[in-house]
Write a protein that holds these residues in place. Structure first.
Motif, PDB file in Angstrom:
ATOM      1  N   ASP A   1      39.187  84.951  58.231  1.00 43.05           N
ATOM      2  CA  ASP A   1      40.603  84.592  58.244  1.00 43.05           C
ATOM      3  C   ASP A   1      41.367  85.496  59.212  1.00 43.05           C
ATOM      4  O   ASP A   1      42.282  85.047  59.915  1.00 43.05           O
TER       5      ASP A   1
ATOM      6  N   GLY B   1      40.715  84.276  62.632  1.00 43.86           N
ATOM      7  CA  GLY B   1      41.412  83.015  62.869  1.00 43.86           C
ATOM      8  C   GLY B   1      42.910  83.160  63.010  1.00 43.86           C
ATOM      9  O   GLY B   1      43.547  82.419  63.756  1.00 43.86           O
ATOM     10  N   HIS B   2      43.492  84.125  62.289  1.00 45.02           N
ATOM     11  CA  HIS B   2      44.946  84.287  62.314  1.00 45.02           C
ATOM     12  C   HIS B   2      45.409  85.398  63.246  1.00 45.02           C
ATOM     13  O   HIS B   2      46.586  85.777  63.222  1.00 45.02           O
TER      14      HIS B   2
ATOM     15  N   ALA C   1      40.103  84.075  70.307  1.00 44.61           N
ATOM     16  CA  ALA C   1      39.904  82.636  70.076  1.00 44.61           C
ATOM     17  C   ALA C   1      38.805  82.093  70.988  1.00 44.61           C
ATOM     18  O   ALA C   1      37.918  81.345  70.536  1.00 44.61           O
TER      19      ALA C   1
ATOM     20  N   ARG D   1      33.202  78.380  59.433  1.00 45.40           N
ATOM     21  CA  ARG D   1      33.501  78.151  60.845  1.00 45.40           C
ATOM     22  C   ARG D   1      34.654  77.151  61.001  1.00 45.40           C
ATOM     23  O   ARG D   1      35.567  77.360  61.808  1.00 45.40           O
TER      24      ARG D   1
ATOM     25  N   ARG E   1      36.991  76.503  58.772  1.00 47.39           N
ATOM     26  CA  ARG E   1      38.212  77.132  58.284  1.00 47.39           C
ATOM     27  C   ARG E   1      38.805  78.083  59.329  1.00 47.39           C
ATOM     28  O   ARG E   1      40.020  78.134  59.518  1.00 47.39           O
ATOM     29  N   THR E   2      37.945  78.837  60.029  1.00 53.26           N
ATOM     30  CA  THR E   2      38.418  79.753  61.064  1.00 53.26           C
ATOM     31  C   THR E   2      39.020  78.982  62.236  1.00 53.26           C
ATOM     32  O   THR E   2      40.064  79.360  62.776  1.00 53.26           O
ATOM     33  N   ALA E   3      38.370  77.890  62.615  1.00 55.16           N
ATOM     34  CA  ALA E   3      38.899  77.059  63.697  1.00 55.16           C
ATOM     35  C   ALA E   3      40.267  76.501  63.333  1.00 55.16           C
ATOM     36  O   ALA E   3      41.183  76.446  64.168  1.00 55.16           O
ATOM     37  N   LYS E   4      40.428  76.096  62.076  1.00 57.49           N
ATOM     38  CA  LYS E   4      41.727  75.593  61.632  1.00 57.49           C
ATOM     39  C   LYS E   4      42.787  76.689  61.711  1.00 57.49           C
ATOM     40  O   LYS E   4      43.931  76.437  62.100  1.00 57.49           O
ATOM     41  N   SER E   5      42.409  77.916  61.364  1.00 59.67           N
ATOM     42  CA  SER E   5      43.359  79.026  61.446  1.00 59.67           C
ATOM     43  C   SER E   5      43.787  79.271  62.892  1.00 59.67           C
ATOM     44  O   SER E   5      44.954  79.585  63.163  1.00 59.67           O
ATOM     45  N   LEU E   6      42.855  79.137  63.836  1.00 60.68           N
ATOM     46  CA  LEU E   6      43.202  79.290  65.247  1.00 60.68           C
ATOM     47  C   LEU E   6      44.184  78.213  65.693  1.00 60.68           C
ATOM     48  O   LEU E   6      45.069  78.462  66.520  1.00 60.68           O
TER      49      LEU E   6
ATOM     50  N   ALA F   1      42.519  76.437  70.981  1.00 58.98           N
ATOM     51  CA  ALA F   1      41.711  75.823  69.925  1.00 58.98           C
ATOM     52  C   ALA F   1      41.731  74.302  70.033  1.00 58.98           C
ATOM     53  O   ALA F   1      40.681  73.648  69.883  1.00 58.98           O
TER      54      ALA F   1
END
Length: 622
Positions: free
Chosen positions: A494, A497-498, A505, A522, A524-529, A539
C-alpha cells in the motif's frame, strides 16, 4: 489467532440470540488464507483473507472494524444463506444484502467502542454513486446466464441492498423486522427460499403490505429518489424524482419512499407513494430529513432550510450528519448547491464529536482536487481552507507518531487523529507534519519499533517511499516478501502504491515481477497507483497497454471488478481509451462494470469542464 477465536465466539453468541436458534452445524472453522481476496461462507467453515482474520488488539482501529464487520457478515450467512439458501441466483441479492446489514449491526453489538454500525451508511452512499449512473441494474434481477452472476456481487447488492434492508427495518421497528426474519428461518429451515417468500415472512410479522410495496420499489428498479422538501401553507410538501448527476439524462422513475423527518425529539414518518404529497413533520425547530440516516434516498431543501440545518450540523446524531453531508454534496454534483455551502458545512461539521461526521466533508473537499476542479492558481487558497478548518482540531488532539503515545485514547479518537493527519498532509500539504512522519518512518525501518505507532504506519510509509524513491521500495518489498506476515505485506505494498512517486510507479509496473507477490496484492497496488494523482497517468497508460497483467487478478467473483479501478479518471479522452482497450477483453463476460466505469469518467469530465472555473473562483473568494 486468539483475537479471532475470542471475537468469533462472541459474534456467534450474538447471532444465536438474534435468530433465536443455536449455531446450526456440528463445528465451525475460521480459516485464514494467503490468497483469498475477500471472504466466503461455507457451512461450518468460513474462509477469510489473512489480513481480515489475523489481527490483534494492537492492530489499527480500521483493521479491527473490518474484522468485526466481515466476521459478523460471514457468520450470519451460516443461518441466512446456508441453513436457508437462495432458491436461485436471482435471489443472491437478499443473501448478501441481509448479511451486509447484519455484519454492521452485529459487529457494532460486538464492539460498540469501534463504531462499526455507522459505516453501513457510508457504504450506502458509495453505492449511491454507482446507482446514479445510466449504466446499472436493479438489486433484484433475473439471472439467465453465467456471465451475469459476477455482476451481482457489487456495491448495489451489498451497499444499496444493505441500506434498503436497514431502511425497512427502521421503518417497521427492530422487533417486527426481527420477528419476520425468525419466522422466515423457521419456515424454510434447511431448505431454499425466494425473494417473494422472504417478503411474505415480513408481511406476516409486520401486517403492513404497503411497506413491502416500498421494499419492492427499491429492489426491482435501478436508481434512487431525491426527495425535495418545501413549505406550503403551514405544512411540508415533499416531491420525488430520480437523482441524476449534472448533465446526465436518465429516464424517470418513482418509488414508495419511507420519508422520516425529525424536529427536535419528535420523529415523523410518511410513505411518499406518489410524485408529491404532504408529509408529517411534527415538533418544533430545525427540519432534519432522513431521520437516523437510514433512508436510501437523497434530499434537497430551500436555501434557508439548508442554512438552518448546516448551523445545527455539529449537534446531529452521526448517521443524520452523514446523510446531510451526502445530500448537500449530491446537490452540488447535480449542479444545484454551490461551493460556499459546502465550505460552510465543512466548517460546521468539523465541530462534530464523531470522527466520521467530522472528516467526511474534508475527504470530499480533497476529492475536488483529485477531480481536477481546483486550478493551480486556486491551490494555495484551497490548501489554506483545509488547514484552517482542520488544523486547530489536530492541535487540540495533539500529534506524536511514536508507538503508544495515545494508548489510553478511545478507538474513535485514535482513528480521528490518523485520518486528520492524513488530510492535513495530503490535501493541506502541511510540511511540518510530513517531516515528522518521514523521520518516524526512517527510524522505524532502521529498527526502532517504538518510533512509529501502528495507527500511523499506513500514512507514514507512503511518504517515506515517496521521499526515498526506488531503492527503498526495492529493499522493503524484498524484505517483506521474505516473511509470511500478510498484514505487513499489505502495508508495504500500500505504501508503494500510495507513494505518488512516478519513478516508483514505473519500477513496480514495468520491472517488478517477484513471483512471491500474490496477484491480488499486485492488483491492489496498481489500483493505488491509479488513485494517486502523481502516478495516475503512468499507471493508466501502462495498465491500458497491458490489460492482461491485471484483468484476471483475484479470480472468481472478484475478477469482474478489476476494470472499475479506472473510474478515478476524469477526461473524455480517458473514457474513450478505457472503453476501446477493455471492451474486447470482455467478449464472454458481463460488461456492466466497464459500462459503469466509462459512465463515471464521462460524468466527471462533464462536470469538470462546466464547473472547474466556478469552483476555483469560489475557493479564491472571487
Amino acid at each position: 489467532m486468539q483475537y479471532a477465536l475470542e471475537g468469533s465466539k462472541k459474534i456467534v453468541a450474538l447471532l444465536e440470540e438474534y435468530f433465536d436458534q443455536p449455531f446450526p452445524y456440528p463445528k465451525l472453522d475460521q480459516i485464514g488464507s494467503p490468497v483469498m481476496p475477500g471472504a466466503m461462507e461455507n457451512a461450518g467453515a468460513d474462509i477469510y483473507g489473512d489480513g481480515i482474520l489475523f489481527v490483534d488488539e494492537g492492530s489499527s482501529t480500521e483493521d479491527k472494524r473490518t474484522f468485526g464487520m466481515v466476521v459478523a457478515h460471514e457468520l450470519s450467512h451460516q443461518w441466512f444463506g446456508d441453513v436457508v439458501t437462495p432458491a436461485w441466483w436471482d435471489d443472491i441479492w437478499l443473501n448478501e444484502s441481509f448479511a451486509n446489514w447484519m455484519g454492521y449491526r452485529i459487529g457494532n453489538e460486538w464492539r460498540p467502542d469501534l463504531d462499526i454500525g455507522v459505516s453501513a451508511i457510508d457504504e450506502a452512499f458509495d453505492a449511491m454513486q454507482i446507482d446514479a449512473l445510466g449504466a446499472g441494474r436493479p438489486i433484484h434481477q433475473r439471472i439467465t446466464r453465467d456471465a451475469d452472476i459476477d455482476g451481482t456481487f457489487d456495491q448495489i447488492t451489498y451497499g444499496k441492498g444493505g441500506q434498503v434492508v436497514a431502511m425497512i427495518a427502521a421503518y417497521l421497528g427492530e422487533e417486527k423486522f426481527r420477528d419476520g426474519v425468525r419466522l422466515h428461518m423457521r419456515r424454510y429451515l434447511h431448505g431454499n427460499a425466494t425473494t417473494d417468500q422472504f417478503f411474505d415472512s415480513l408481511a406476516s410479522a409486520a401486517h403492513d403490505p404497503r411497506v413491502l410495496e416500498s421494499l419492492r420499489s427499491f429492489v426491482d428498479q435501478q436508481g434512487m429518489p431525491v426527495v425535495t422538501l418545501k413549505h406550503e401553507g403551514g405544512g411540508l410538501l415533499a416531491s420525488q424524482s430520480r437523482y441524476a448527476s449534472f448533465g446526465s439524462n436518465l429516464p424517470p422513475a418513482q418509488w414508495i419512499v419511507p420519508v422520516c423527518v425529525r424536529r427536535a425529539a419528535v420523529r415523523s414518518c410518511t410513505l411518499l407513494d406518489g410524485p408529491d404529497g404532504a408529509i408529517e413533520a411534527k415538533g418544533d425547530g430545525v427540519i432534519v430529513p432522513n431521520a437516523g440516516g437510514w433512508g436510501y434516498y437523497r434530499f434537497d431543501m430551500d436555501p434557508a432550510d439548508w442554512s438552518a440545518l448546516i448551523a445545527a450540523a455539529p449537534t446531529l446524531p452521526e448517521g443524520e450528519a452523514l446523510a446531510v453531508t451526502d445530500s448537500l454534496w449530491a446537490s452540488f454534483y447535480a449542479g444545484k448547491a454551490k461551493f460556499p455551502q459546502l465550505a460552510a458545512l465543512a466548517r460546521a461539521m468539523a465541530a462534530h464529536p464523531a470522527s466520521n461526521a467530522m472528516l467526511d466533508n474534508g475527504e470530499r473537499l480533497r476529492g475536488l482536487q483529485q477531480r481536477g476542479l481546483i486550478s493551480d492558481a486556486a491551490l494555495p487558497a484551497w490548501r489554506k481552507l483545509i488547514v484552517d478548518i482542520y488544523g486547530p482540531k489536530l492541535a487540540q488532539l495533539g500529534f506524536d507518531p511514536a508507538a503508544d503515545a495515545y494508548a489510553s485514547d478511545t478507538p474513535d479518537r485514535k482513528k480521528l487523529r490518523g485520518e486528520m493527519v492524513e488530510l492535513l498532509v495530503g490535501a493541506g500539504g502541511d510540511p511540518t507534519l510530513r517531516g515528522k512522519l518521514i523521520a518516524a518512518a526512517d527510524a522505524y525501518v532502521a529498527g526502532d519499533d517504538k518510533a512509529l505507532d501502528w495507527e500511523f504506519t499506513q500514512l507514514a510509509l507512503p511518504l517515506y517511499v515517496a521521499d526515498k524513491g526506488v531503492p527503498l521500495a526495492k529493499a522493503i518489498a524484498d524484505k517483506i516478501l521474505a516473511n509470511e506476515d500478510p498484514a505487513a505485506r499489505e502495508i508495504v505494498f500500500d505504501a508503494i502504491g500510495h507513494s505518488g512517486n512516478p519513478d516508483v510507479a514505473r519500477w513496480f509496473l514495468v520491472d517488478f515481477r517477484d513471483p512471491r507477490l500474490p496477484q491480488s496484492v499486485r492488483l491492489r497496488t496498481a489500483k493505488s497507483l491509479l488513485d494517486s494523482p502523481g502516478t495516475r497517468d503512468i499507471a493508466a497508460d501502462y495498465l491500458l497497454a497491458n490489460p492482461d497483467s491485471f484483468s484476471k487478478a483475484g479470480g472468481g467473483i472478484f475478477s469482474a471488478r478489476a476494470g472499475q479501478m479506472f473510474n478515478v479518471l476524469c477526461t473524455s479522452v480517458a473514457a474513450d481509451a478505457v472503453d476501446a482497450k477493455l471492451r474486447p477483453q470482455l467478449a464472454n463476460d458481463s460488461t456492466l462494470g466497464l459500462d459503469r466505469t466509462v459512465d463515471t469518467i464521462r460524468n466527471c469530465a462533464r462536470f469538470k469542464d462546466a464547473k472547474a472555473g466556478e469552483v476555483s473562483a469560489a475557493v479564491m473568494g472571487k
